[in-house]
Design a protein around this motif. Structure first.
Motif, PDB file in Angstrom:
ATOM      1  N   THR A 282       0.666  -0.859  -0.336  1.00 52.09           N
ATOM      2  CA  THR A 282       0.265  -0.056  -0.171  1.00 52.09           C
ATOM      3  C   THR A 282       0.923   1.068  -0.305  1.00 52.09           C
ATOM      4  O   THR A 282       0.411   2.172  -0.416  1.00 52.09           O
ATOM      5  CB  THR A 282      -1.483  -0.068   0.904  1.00 52.09           C
ATOM      6  OG1 THR A 282      -1.858  -1.402   0.750  1.00 52.09           O
ATOM      7  CG2 THR A 282      -1.841   1.006   1.446  1.00 52.09           C
ATOM      8  N   GLU A 283       1.874   1.107   0.705  1.00 51.11           N
ATOM      9  CA  GLU A 283       2.447   2.410   0.739  1.00 51.11           C
ATOM     10  C   GLU A 283       3.258   2.858  -0.131  1.00 51.11           C
ATOM     11  O   GLU A 283       3.460   4.018  -0.644  1.00 51.11           O
ATOM     12  CB  GLU A 283       4.092   2.022   1.507  1.00 51.11           C
ATOM     13  CG  GLU A 283       3.211   2.261   3.471  1.00 51.11           C
ATOM     14  CD  GLU A 283       2.816   0.864   4.047  1.00 51.11           C
ATOM     15  OE1 GLU A 283       3.656  -0.219   2.914  1.00 51.11           O
ATOM     16  OE2 GLU A 283       2.648   0.255   4.673  1.00 51.11           O
TER      17      GLU A 283
ATOM     18  N   ARG B 280       2.660   1.875  -3.776  1.00 49.51           N
ATOM     19  CA  ARG B 280       1.656   2.003  -4.253  1.00 49.51           C
ATOM     20  C   ARG B 280       1.192   4.109  -4.348  1.00 49.51           C
ATOM     21  O   ARG B 280       1.313   4.588  -4.913  1.00 49.51           O
ATOM     22  CB  ARG B 280      -0.055   1.654  -4.162  1.00 49.51           C
ATOM     23  CG  ARG B 280      -0.676   2.052  -4.854  1.00 49.51           C
ATOM     24  CD  ARG B 280      -2.711   0.585  -4.804  1.00 49.51           C
ATOM     25  NE  ARG B 280      -3.680   1.269  -5.772  1.00 49.51           N
ATOM     26  CZ  ARG B 280      -3.919   1.247  -6.680  1.00 49.51           C
ATOM     27  NH1 ARG B 280      -3.248   1.070  -7.260  1.00 49.51           N
ATOM     28  NH2 ARG B 280      -5.048   2.197  -7.562  1.00 49.51           N
ATOM     29  N   ALA B 281       0.993   3.936  -3.268  1.00 46.12           N
ATOM     30  CA  ALA B 281       0.842   5.443  -3.347  1.00 46.12           C
ATOM     31  C   ALA B 281       1.819   6.380  -3.166  1.00 46.12           C
ATOM     32  O   ALA B 281       1.423   7.356  -3.950  1.00 46.12           O
ATOM     33  CB  ALA B 281       0.333   5.758  -1.078  1.00 46.12           C
TER      34      ALA B 281
ATOM     35  N   ILE C 263       2.287   7.140  -6.913  1.00 42.04           N
ATOM     36  CA  ILE C 263       0.766   7.604  -7.522  1.00 42.04           C
ATOM     37  C   ILE C 263       1.002   9.525  -7.436  1.00 42.04           C
ATOM     38  O   ILE C 263       0.972   9.964  -7.684  1.00 42.04           O
ATOM     39  CB  ILE C 263      -0.092   7.326  -6.907  1.00 42.04           C
ATOM     40  CG1 ILE C 263      -1.223   6.284  -7.648  1.00 42.04           C
ATOM     41  CG2 ILE C 263      -1.906   8.942  -6.955  1.00 42.04           C
ATOM     42  CD1 ILE C 263      -2.181   5.405  -6.481  1.00 42.04           C
ATOM     43  N   GLU C 264       1.629   9.231  -5.952  1.00 45.73           N
ATOM     44  CA  GLU C 264       1.725  10.770  -5.440  1.00 45.73           C
ATOM     45  C   GLU C 264       3.486  11.677  -5.992  1.00 45.73           C
ATOM     46  O   GLU C 264       4.027  12.143  -6.691  1.00 45.73           O
ATOM     47  CB  GLU C 264       2.882  10.834  -3.725  1.00 45.73           C
ATOM     48  CG  GLU C 264       3.182  11.804  -3.719  1.00 45.73           C
ATOM     49  CD  GLU C 264       3.486  12.045  -1.996  1.00 45.73           C
ATOM     50  OE1 GLU C 264       4.878  12.306  -1.439  1.00 45.73           O
ATOM     51  OE2 GLU C 264       3.034  11.530  -1.203  1.00 45.73           O
TER      52      GLU C 264
END
Length: 111
Positions: free
Chosen positions: A27-28, A30-31, A34-35
């Motif tokens: 999850t980290e 993926r974030a 995107i960021e």
């Protein structure tokens, strides 16, 4: 927006492990992707050959943002175990050069 194609090569025998690792992206990470401006990242595999297509706001800026990112560093270390040649994440590459592209002709009526 940049559309970047990449080619990487797995170590022989690492195919199934690579697929398993990519079944669930942290999850980290993926974030962080995107960021860093990634809109889409797709990977195809043919044997040990990996073909990536990345839609990203600014490819080099994305590489710079992720180089030392705490979510990316362990991911890259894991990928280095699986790849024939580890990515140094310098961010100075531009991906594969485009040779040819089919685009719709503007003079044909839409179906």
């Amino acid at each position: 927006m940049n559309r970047i194609a990449l080619h990487t090569v797995l170590r022989e025998g690492a195919q199934e492990q690579y697929d398993r690792v990519h079944a669930t992206i942290p999850t980290e990470l993926r974030a962080a992707l995107i960021e860093a401006g990634v809109h889409q990242w797709r990977i195809w595999r043919d044997g040990v050959h990996l073909f990536h297509l990345v839609d990203v706001e600014d490819y080099r800026a994305m590489r710079d943002a992720l180089r030392d990112h705490p979510a990316n560093v362990p991911w890259q270390a894991r990928m280095a175990e699986l790849l024939a040649v580890a990515d140094d994440y310098s961010g100075t590459d531009d991906g594969l050069g485009l040779v040819w592209e089919l685009t719709p002709r503007d003079d044909r009526p839409a179906a």
